[in-house]
Scaffold this active site. Structure first.
Site, mmCIF file in Angstrom:
data_model
loop_
_atom_site.group_PDB
_atom_site.id
_atom_site.type_symbol
_atom_site.label_atom_id
_atom_site.label_comp_id
_atom_site.label_asym_id
_atom_site.label_seq_id
_atom_site.Cartn_x
_atom_site.Cartn_y
_atom_site.Cartn_z
ATOM 1 N N SER A 286 24.821 -18.569 29.878
ATOM 2 C CA SER A 286 25.070 -18.376 28.438
ATOM 3 C C SER A 286 26.431 -17.716 28.258
ATOM 4 O O SER A 286 26.936 -17.079 29.177
ATOM 5 C CB SER A 286 24.006 -17.468 27.819
ATOM 6 O OG SER A 286 24.358 -16.111 27.997
ATOM 7 N N ASP A 287 26.999 -17.818 27.074
ATOM 8 C CA ASP A 287 28.197 -17.030 26.819
ATOM 9 C C ASP A 287 27.758 -15.576 26.584
ATOM 10 O O ASP A 287 26.579 -15.277 26.411
ATOM 11 C CB ASP A 287 29.012 -17.586 25.644
ATOM 12 C CG ASP A 287 30.490 -17.171 25.759
ATOM 13 O OD1 ASP A 287 30.764 -16.164 26.462
ATOM 14 O OD2 ASP A 287 31.354 -17.818 25.166
ATOM 15 N N SER A 288 28.744 -14.699 26.571
ATOM 16 C CA SER A 288 28.464 -13.271 26.537
ATOM 17 C C SER A 288 27.629 -12.887 25.307
ATOM 18 O O SER A 288 28.058 -13.108 24.167
ATOM 19 C CB SER A 288 29.818 -12.543 26.525
ATOM 20 O OG SER A 288 29.610 -11.182 26.536
ATOM 21 N N ALA A 290 25.302 -14.254 23.951
ATOM 22 C CA ALA A 290 24.981 -15.363 23.036
ATOM 23 C C ALA A 290 23.477 -15.543 22.851
ATOM 24 O O ALA A 290 23.040 -16.015 21.798
ATOM 25 C CB ALA A 290 25.605 -16.655 23.540
#
Ligand code: BGC
Length: 721
Positions: A286-288, A290
């Site tokens: 996942s993105d930070s 997210a």
């Protein structure tokens, strides 16, 4: 030899539920507990000037040492995100391998986006080199240095097609074109991973951010995306797919939603497209934060719901939101989450760790290798080559090249700033290693005088002035969207002063995004697009200014007339009322529809002429040939571009589309026949029912040195018997 999947299964069978969930947890410096304020607030302090970069760096360094050792021992951290050093990385791995129950190595990840310590041009800048071999070479430099510092994976390449100059992250992309982003991404994956990702000097590539992050509404970062499925498949998905096909071991879903589904919980994207269609076997990260942000999107009720929706949709690793580590056990215990879904995610993490050779040798580096590799002479010389090839000469009215024996005046803070040469994401770099323009003039013993103001320069005896203008490093990159992409009033004012004093001015433009530079184009005799070229920025710029290097870069992003035109790009669709003389055509009443500089544009110290375009159609290819002549007086490299148009189609098509390119070297007076073999399948598109089709009938092939000046040939395509 034991089969890899069996090895993974054997290990999985030994793992407790907690240990499995731990593999899905990525901890970053932000969670290390060393801060009194949270990480985001720290970043805010850095950006609004309450904290210097040095202070920020020192705090981050402290945080990295403070990763939660106990969590590592108890198997609660599967991967770590942040900057590193060989010493720290080896200690972190030692704890994971020697002191945790199963000895599963950690995976150390970092944003090595355009270099680790030796910084190469920002991706947008480097894409202007149109040189796949170079892109791969600079990725090798990054991989060698990062791996020497104990890093196993980079969050790169970013291949979000970016057509909007307002979006600060355009600096991280390879520009507006789908083919360029694909070629750039593939070269980076190859450079980072090599054919053997187990090699100690290879690192995994985490492609990002799937999908269509570059199309955020109004160019505002983290905003939403709404687009047709055809556009998504034709314009945005191909670069990610190309990277996966090239073997990328990881991929990161983007912060945005597409048509109402946040990508962090987008099953169609992460399962149907990525796993089923593209056969991706790696890990999704996942993105930070997210996963937790699914709540803000209005897509999840709370963190538990967010964790469930993300893992169910195909997110394997939760980067720093803690939603997985805090909720997956309960979700399994109560039977909401199936064991099999969890096991699949853990399997993907373990597979990548095996493929990186971390189970064979978790350390992969040494302090001695780190010292030898970082900023080596070879690495710096590749950074110099990349910087030289990324510079785009936009205008030159017989001003350049300058004469080395004649004193030049210099104004503008950016001419002295080492730090601003680094561009966004150079988080591990040391600015003192960077060469500014003034440093380079000094090193090359070129006579110059630096003036604090344009007035001083105007009064001086220097006939020739270099003025460094544009943006600082912090004005592009993540969370740096703008509604105003024009030059500052201060910069324009100083250029006016110099012009009025009759000086010969060369504009050195430093920027992470295309800027609205119409005033410069109309009033200044020479403009050099210097981007943010990294460690060897100044050296490369001075090489070009004084003619040691003939500039050869070409824009991979359109330069708008003003932010109001954004997004403006070369491959726009045909309208029913193309711009014309009549008021009632597709245009503005207060600005031209044409950009200031088009996609593919860039000049040099010589002149290239194009002639004799010819086309041949075979069963599955269109062969295009053109003669390119160096009609000037010095050797150079030209980027030959091939476009096409499908003039009558079942869905409207772009007025022109890049389909091939080649960088060629030509001596003065030399000519070459350049041949492109274009697969017919590349000329197709998705019809209304999402079938990929190639039309029978006329196709116009075009070749030239930029997207506007082209030679054309019409051909007939027959696909069916
Ligand atoms: C960015 C990613 C990056 C991640 C980790 C996020 O804010 O969107 O591109 O890889 O942070 O640093």
């Amino acid at each position: 030899m034991e089969n890899l999947e069996d090895k993974i299964k054997e290990l999985l069978d030994k793992m407790t539920l907690e240990e499995k969930i731990g593999q899905l947890q990525q901890t970053g410096a932000s969670l290390a507990g060393a801060f009194q304020v949270d990480f985001e607030e720290l970043l805010n302090m850095l950006y609004d000037g309450r904290m210097t970069e040095a202070e920020f760096g020192a705090m981050m360094g402290g945080a990295e040492q403070d990763y939660k050792e106990d969590d590592l021992r108890s198997g609660k951290i599967g991967s770590y995100g942040g900057s590193m050093s060989a010493e720290k990385a080896m200690e972190l791995q030692r704890i994971a391998v020697e002191e945790s129950r199963l000895g599963i190595p950690n995976m150390i990840c970092c944003d090595v986006v355009h270099g680790y310590k030796t910084i190469t041009p920002t991706p947008l800048a480097e894409s202007c080199a149109w040189d796949t071999k170079l892109w791969e070479k600079t990725a090798r430099v990054a991989a060698k240095e990062a791996s020497a510092a104990g890093i196993n994976m980079t969050f790169s390449p970013m291949v979000d097609v970016s057509k909007d100059a307002r979006w600060g992250r355009i600096a991280e992309s390879a520009g507006e074109d789908v083919l360029i982003n694909s070629a750039y991404g593939v070269a980076k994956v190859q450079g980072y991973q090599t054919d053997n990702p187990k090699a100690h000097d290879a690192i995994a590539a985490c492609v990002k951010h799937i999908a269509a992050y570059g199309a955020v509404e109004s160019g505002r970062d983290y905003n939403r995306v709404d687009m047709s499925t055809q556009k998504l498949y034709e314009e945005y998905l191909p670069p990610y797919e190309a990277c996966i096909k090239a073997g990328a071991l990881a991929i990161m879903p983007s912060f945005n939603d597409i048509n109402g589904i946040p990508n962090t919980a987008n099953e169609t994207l992460l399962k149907d497209i990525l796993r089923a269609d593209w056969k991706f076997k790696g890990v999704t990260i996942s993105d930070s934060n997210a996963v937790a942000e699914l709540i803000n999107h209005g897509y999840a009720k709370d963190e538990k719901d967010a964790a469930m929706k993300a893992i169910q949709a195909g997110v394997d690793v939760d980067m720093t939101s803690n939603c997985f580590i805090e909720n997956l056990k309960e979700l399994i215990d109560e039977g909401t989450l199936q064991q099999d879904t969890l096991d699949k995610a853990v399997t993907n993490v373990l597979r990548v760790k095996f493929e990186l050779g971390l189970f064979d040798d978790p350390y992969q580096t040494s302090v001695a290798r780190e010292a030898e590799e970082i900023l080596s002479e070879e690495n710096r010389s590749i950074a110099l080559e990349a910087a030289q090839k990324s510079i785009v000469l936009l205008k030159n009215e017989n001003i350049l090249p300058l004469k080395k024996n004649k004193k030049v005046g210099v104004i503008g803070e950016l001419a002295k700033s080492r730090n601003d040469m680094l561009g966004c994401w150079a988080i591990s770099a040391d600015e003192d290693q960077c060469v500014s323009v003034v440093d380079a003039l000094e090193m090359k013993q070129i006579p110059y005088e630096y003036f604090e103001t344009a007035d001083e320069a105007a009064k001086s005896d220097c006939e020739t002035i270099l003025t460094a203008i544009g943006e600082t490093k912090k004005e592009s990159g993540e969370a740096s969207s703008k509604v105003n992409i024009s030059l500052s009033e201060k910069d324009i004012l100083s250029m006016k002063v110099l012009k009025d004093a009759g000086k010969e001015v060369t504009v050195l433009l430093f920027n992470g995004r295309p800027m609205a530079i119409q005033w410069c184009k109309e009033n200044m005799p020479a403009i050099v697009e210097c981007w943010q070229l990294g460690t060897e920025a100044g050296t490369a710029i001075v090489d070009v200014l004084y003619g040691d290097i003939n500039p050869s870069g070409k824009l991979t992003t359109t330069f708008p007339y003003s932010a109001g035109q954004c997004p403006v790009y070369y491959d726009h669709m045909a309208t029913g009322r193309p711009g014309g003389k009549s008021r009632f055509t597709s245009k503005y009443i207060d600005a031209p529809i044409k950009p200031v500089y088009p996609f593919g544009y860039g000049i040099s110290y010589t002149i290239y002429e194009y002639k004799d375009i010819s086309c041949q159609v075979t069963d599955d290819e269109v062969q295009v040939a053109v003669t390119v002549v160096n009609a000037g007086e010095c050797a150079g490299e030209e980027i030959v571009q091939c476009y096409f148009q499908d003039p009558v189609a079942k869905r409207i098509r772009p007025v022109k589309k890049l389909v091939a390119f080649e960088r060629i070297a030509l001596k003065a007076g030399e000519q070459k026949v350049v041949k492109f073999n274009v697969k017919k399948s590349l000329l197709g598109y998705y019809d209304q029912k999402m079938n990929y089709i190639v039309d029978d009938g006329e196709i116009i092939m075009m070749v030239g040195g930029n997207s506007e000046d082209v030679l054309e040939r019409s051909i007939e395509i027959v696909t069916k018997g």
